[in-house]
Structures are given as C-alpha cells and as structure tokens.
Design a protein around this motif. Structure first.
Motif, PDB file in Angstrom:
ATOM      1  N   LEU A   1     -25.302  12.952   9.902  1.00  0.00           N
ATOM      2  CA  LEU A   1     -26.412  12.604   9.015  1.00  0.00           C
ATOM      3  C   LEU A   1     -27.246  11.485   9.658  1.00  0.00           C
ATOM      4  CD1 LEU A   1     -27.733  12.876   6.179  1.00  0.00           C
ATOM      5  CD2 LEU A   1     -26.166  11.070   5.410  1.00  0.00           C
ATOM      6  N   HIS A   2     -28.570  11.690   9.700  1.00  0.00           N
ATOM      7  CA  HIS A   2     -29.466  10.716  10.322  1.00  0.00           C
ATOM      8  C   HIS A   2     -30.468  10.240   9.273  1.00  0.00           C
ATOM      9  CE1 HIS A   2     -31.784   9.166  13.948  1.00  0.00           C
ATOM     10  NE2 HIS A   2     -32.633   9.001  12.934  1.00  0.00           N
ATOM     11  N   LEU A   3     -30.430   8.935   8.964  1.00  0.00           N
ATOM     12  CA  LEU A   3     -31.355   8.373   7.971  1.00  0.00           C
ATOM     13  C   LEU A   3     -32.645   7.969   8.676  1.00  0.00           C
ATOM     14  CD1 LEU A   3     -28.957   6.151   5.821  1.00  0.00           C
ATOM     15  CD2 LEU A   3     -29.319   8.625   5.768  1.00  0.00           C
ATOM     16  N   PRO A   4     -33.786   8.458   8.174  1.00  0.00           N
ATOM     17  CA  PRO A   4     -35.056   8.237   8.875  1.00  0.00           C
ATOM     18  C   PRO A   4     -35.761   6.964   8.447  1.00  0.00           C
ATOM     19  CG  PRO A   4     -35.420   9.674   7.021  1.00  0.00           C
ATOM     20  CD  PRO A   4     -33.951   9.305   6.982  1.00  0.00           C
ATOM     21  N   ILE A   5     -36.875   6.730   9.111  1.00  0.00           N
ATOM     22  CA  ILE A   5     -37.841   5.703   8.714  1.00  0.00           C
ATOM     23  C   ILE A   5     -38.893   6.373   7.833  1.00  0.00           C
ATOM     24  CG2 ILE A   5     -39.695   4.222   9.608  1.00  0.00           C
ATOM     25  CD1 ILE A   5     -37.946   3.991  12.207  1.00  0.00           C
ATOM     26  N   LEU A   6     -39.320   5.692   6.792  1.00  0.00           N
ATOM     27  CA  LEU A   6     -40.471   6.143   5.992  1.00  0.00           C
ATOM     28  C   LEU A   6     -41.594   5.150   6.246  1.00  0.00           C
ATOM     29  CD1 LEU A   6     -38.703   6.957   2.573  1.00  0.00           C
ATOM     30  CD2 LEU A   6     -39.105   8.497   4.501  1.00  0.00           C
ATOM     31  N   ARG A   7     -42.734   5.647   6.696  1.00  0.00           N
ATOM     32  CA  ARG A   7     -43.792   4.743   7.158  1.00  0.00           C
ATOM     33  C   ARG A   7     -44.909   4.523   6.133  1.00  0.00           C
ATOM     34  NH1 ARG A   7     -45.481   6.588  13.063  1.00  0.00           N
ATOM     35  NH2 ARG A   7     -46.735   4.669  12.853  1.00  0.00           N
ATOM     36  N   GLY A   8     -44.620   4.793   4.884  1.00  0.00           N
ATOM     37  CA  GLY A   8     -45.602   4.488   3.847  1.00  0.00           C
ATOM     38  C   GLY A   8     -46.882   5.290   3.986  1.00  0.00           C
ATOM     39  N   GLY A   9     -46.731   6.549   4.387  1.00  0.00           N
ATOM     40  CA  GLY A   9     -47.914   7.407   4.498  1.00  0.00           C
ATOM     41  C   GLY A   9     -48.720   7.166   5.746  1.00  0.00           C
ATOM     42  N   VAL A  10     -48.266   6.269   6.611  1.00  0.00           N
ATOM     43  CA  VAL A  10     -48.989   5.960   7.842  1.00  0.00           C
ATOM     44  C   VAL A  10     -48.441   6.826   8.972  1.00  0.00           C
ATOM     45  CG1 VAL A  10     -49.522   4.158   9.532  1.00  0.00           C
ATOM     46  CG2 VAL A  10     -49.360   3.589   7.103  1.00  0.00           C
ATOM     47  N   GLY A  11     -49.297   7.293   9.817  1.00  0.00           N
ATOM     48  CA  GLY A  11     -48.865   8.005  11.016  1.00  0.00           C
ATOM     49  C   GLY A  11     -48.663   9.479  10.808  1.00  0.00           C
ATOM     50  N   GLN A  12     -47.641   9.837  10.046  1.00  0.00           N
ATOM     51  CA  GLN A  12     -47.347  11.258   9.866  1.00  0.00           C
ATOM     52  C   GLN A  12     -47.352  11.644   8.394  1.00  0.00           C
ATOM     53  OE1 GLN A  12     -43.486  11.056  11.736  1.00  0.00           O
ATOM     54  NE2 GLN A  12     -44.267  12.039  13.569  1.00  0.00           N
ATOM     55  N   GLY A  13     -48.215  11.005   7.617  1.00  0.00           N
ATOM     56  CA  GLY A  13     -48.247  11.313   6.194  1.00  0.00           C
ATOM     57  C   GLY A  13     -46.913  11.001   5.562  1.00  0.00           C
ATOM     58  N   ASP A  14     -46.369  11.938   4.797  1.00  0.00           N
ATOM     59  CA  ASP A  14     -45.112  11.659   4.122  1.00  0.00           C
ATOM     60  C   ASP A  14     -43.914  12.165   4.912  1.00  0.00           C
ATOM     61  OD1 ASP A  14     -45.627  14.303   3.857  1.00  0.00           O
ATOM     62  OD2 ASP A  14     -45.276  14.396   1.691  1.00  0.00           O
TER      63      ASP A  14
END
Length: 486
Positions: free
Chosen positions: A2-15
């Motif tokens: 299991l790999h927990l990602p980064i969420l960039r707040g809609g920046v860069g790659q949307g959601d």
C-alpha cells in the motif's frame, strides 16, 4: 505494498494523487514489518504549490457557508462508514481497515482508535455548532458576503490567510478535530501528517472530497522537518503541534498557533472534600489523567491539593491504587486503555528519567506498591507499555511536579492555594473543584489558564461549543471597520 500518496490541493494534477520517488516506510509497532510506504513531498514542491494558495482559497470561497456545512455533514457519515480512497493504485480503506492500520503504526489500541473516530464524526456532523462556539454565534452568511448586520450594527471580518498550515503529531487522532472547521471557514488546509499517523488526516481529506469538497480545499504533504518549516513559512496562518523543543522557535511568530505541552491540572480546594464524596473526586481526577491512554495534552499531569484539606498524601495514594488497576492489554483487546510504544527505547528513556528524579529525593512513586508487577515498563504481546504512575512530590517545584509524559503520569502535591495560585504555571486546562468564590474569581482572571473548568469536570472533557486550544476563528479572521453607502 500500500502506497499513501501526496494530495496537492488541486495544484499540478487537479485532484489526482501524486506519487513521489522519495518514500518512507511505515512499520508495524509489534512486528516491525512494513504496513505501507508514504510518498514524501520535498520542500521545493511544497513551496511551488503554496504559491497557488490564493487560487485555492478563491475556489473554496465560491461555495456558501451553508454548502460547506452540508459537505461537512456528508463527510461525517463517509468518515465513519465509507470505503474511501487510500492507496495510489486505487486501494480503498474501510472503517475497519482504518482502525487496524492506525493502531498498527501508532500503538494506540483499536478501542481508543474507534473512540477517537467517533469524536471526529461528532465534529464533522456538528460543524454548525462548533463554528457557533468559535465565532460566538456569527451567522455563516457573514463570511459569504464579507459583512452582515447584527443587532443594528454592521459586522465585517477579514481573512488572514489563503491557507491554514497544520504540522500534526502522531500521539492521538483526536487532535484532528481542531483543524476540521477550517474548511467550513472557507480556508483551505495544508497538512503535514505525523510520521506514524498519516491515516487520520488522509481519511479526513478523502471524506471531504467524497462529500463534494473541491480538491483545492485539502493538501496533504507527508514531508521532512524542512518541509514542515516551508509550510509554516508559506502559510499565512498555521497550527503547530509538538513538544517544547519543537514549538520554541515559533514562540514569537503570531502567524503560528502553538499546541505544545498542555501541563493540564486539577486543583482540589479544601472545601472540595467536604462538598464531594472522595470517590466522585477520584472519578474526575482519574479520567483527567488516564482517558485516551493519557496521550492528550488535555490529560492532567498535575494535581494541586490545598494543604488546608490535610488530605493530599492520602488522596494521592487512593489515586495511585485506582490507576494501578489499568492494565496493559493487546492492541485488539476490547478493554485496552493504554497505548504502546513503537520504539521501546523511548519508553525506557521516559521510565529512566522518572526513576532518576525519584532518586534525588522529595518524591515517591505511590503506584509501585499497587502494580501487579513491580516495574513501570512492561511488555505485552510483543509491545512495550508504561503503566500509570502517580508520584507524590513534597514540593511543587520538584522536577516531577513539572513533568508531562506520553502515558498516564501525574504528580500530586500539596500547596497553599490562596498564596500559591498566583504562581500557577501555564496550563492548557485547569479543572478546579471549589465553591470558594474568591478562588473562582481569581481563576477566572488567571492569564496562565487557557481553558477553565469550574466544578467536577475532567480536564479531558471538551465542550464543542467553546473554543479549544486557541480560537481557530480568531486565528483565521480579524474584525475590521466597515462602512458602505446606500
């Protein structure tokens, strides 16, 4: 894995979640085997994303306060019942998965994980009530329009930040209740999770998103200390959780709200023992010390007993006998009430520090005589625990009378409340059992007390219609003068 990602707040790659080449592995606290790997955001990425904070805020401002409250209501149900995205390859997380994973990397018993889960559900579901407590009843429409008429007066508030940065700990998931209202207050969050506890902030973010929140509302950056500093420097307002060493550099930065050691206390005036049954007083103090495994800053680490009661030592012994009944149990035991330590060396260092101070004299571990086993440090099911410890101190200036630790540890000391009250050190919560009008009045005006409970109220019991650990609304908004011509 299991790999927990980064969420960039809609920046860069949307959601879309973001995978970093730099990862940290989360080990199981008992077996040491990997539970998951976590993408790590580098400070450069965080700095670039924070440059878009104003855009994120404008998206959130496009939703009305009522729409955001409705999202919070939906997120409450999703947080406790939903199968939510978790891994970067599409893995989903059930509520049972969440509890098991959280317990496995933090050492918190599953029973306490579920209790904290219910606490967060309450805050999600009762967000309107929470906001009313923070803003003292301000109509949510005031933030939609920028001003509002109240009792014939125009009231206007100005936002102080485009994003709220939050540097989180790993000790208890309950702390996440403090930042959840930021979304309903139209302020996006930028989160740095604790190194062992990414589970709760990630699940809270996913609950918001599944409930209809725009991706710009939540950014999730597992990162290093330097990445955390980037968040504190780049966000207009932040919350920082940590010990004295962590919070000290930011002590004079008004943009950073500090959530450091609590040093919460219970004060027992002489009249408390005539007005209350001692068993009822023990109930209040024991819950203050030991609830949530003693891991919260609202847990009492000190009890001041008025010398005039001439009951201090006797009461301390009774408290020691009561708390010694709390056993270390396996993480999946339904009655487990103590959290284990993933790193045995940390527990050993804490226990050794207590013993070193005891050896200097002037203090005694009263719990030792009541423990089924002699040692404070025990191992159960492969995990290390520290058993509850009540220390009697001859003087309030003894080092152990000024110590807060990550397990149910409390010092009891006799004081002259009338003369010593002015020297009460900074305390996040004080619960005072007294009907003495003079003491009550002095406590109401005491600047060292953040939250005051008068009466039989444990320090750990939170009233959600009251500000807690600083006022988030006051941190994010300031009132300003406003006039408009007809």
């Amino acid at each position: 894995m299991l790999h927990l990602p980064i969420l960039r707040g809609g920046v860069g790659q949307g959601d879309a979640p973001y995978r970093s080449l730099n990862v940290e592995v989360l080990p199981h606290v008992v077996t040491g085997k990997p539970v998951a790997e976590v993408s790590q955001a580098n400070p450069g990425l965080i700095a670039r994303d924070l440059a878009r904070s104003a855009e994120r805020r404008r998206v959130l401002e496009g939703l009305s306060g009522r729409e955001l409250l409705a999202i919070c209501g939906r997120a409450a149900k999703l947080f406790v019942e939903g199968e939510l995205p978790c891994g970067i390859d599409g893995e989903r997380q059930s509520p049972a998965d969440y509890v098991r994973q959280l317990s496995s990397t933090t050492g918190m018993p599953e029973a306490l994980c579920r209790a904290n889960m219910a606490k967060l559900e309450f805050v999600f579901a009762e967000m309107e009530r929470v906001l009313a407590g923070l803003s003292r009843g301000l109509d949510p429409e005031a933030l939609d329009r920028g001003f509002i008429e109240e009792d014939g007066r125009t009231v206007s508030y100005l936002a102080q930040a485009d994003s709220l940065g939050i540097i989180l700990p790993s000790n208890s998931p309950g702390v996440h209740s403090l930042w959840l209202p930021s979304i309903a207050l139209k302020t996006p969050v930028t989160l740095k999770p604790g190194s062992r506890e990414p589970w709760t902030p990630l699940r809270a973010c996913q609950a918001f998103l599944a409930a209809g929140c725009p991706p710009e509302a939540v950014a999730f950056y597992p990162t290093s200390h330097s990445g955390g500093a980037e968040i504190l420097l780049g966000c207009g307002r932040s919350m920082l959780f940590g010990d004295q060493h962590t919070v000290r550099p930011w002590k004079n930065d008004h943009r950073v709200q500090l959530h450091g050691p609590g040093w919460s206390k219970v004060l027992l005036a002489a009249d408390a023992f005539s007005a209350h049954d001692e068993g009822a007083i023990l109930d209040v103090v024991a819950e203050s010390v030991a609830s949530n495994g003693g891991r919260s800053c609202v847990n009492a680490s000190g009890v001041w007993v008025d010398r005039a009661a001439a009951r201090g030592r006797e009461f301390a012994a009774a408290l020691a006998e009561r708390l010694a009944g709390i056993e270390a149990r396996p993480l999946d035991h339904p009655q487990a009430a103590l959290a284990g330590f993933g790193d045995r060396r940390v527990a050993e260092a804490m226990s050794r520090m207590v013993d070193q101070h005891l050896a200097t004299g002037g203090a005694e571990d009263l719990t030792a005589r009541y423990r089924p086993v002699g040692d404070r440090l025990v191992e159960v099911d492969g995990l290390t625990y520290l058993l509850p410890t009540v220390v009697w101190c001859d003087d309030r200036n003894h080092p152990l009378a000024q110590t807060e630790l990550l397990f149910p540890f409390v010092s009891v000391v006799e004081v002259d409340l009338q003369s010593d009250l002015d020297d009460l050190p900074p305390s996040l919560v004080v619960s005072a059992l007294t009907d003495d009008a003079n003491l009550r009045r002095r406590l109401l005006g005491h600047r060292s007390v953040e939250r005051l409970n008068l009466g039989s109220i444990p320090t750990s019991r939170v009233s959600w219609d009251q500000p807690h650990e600083g006022n988030l609304f006051g941190h994010l908004y300031r009132q300003r003068s406003f006039q408009a011509s007809a």
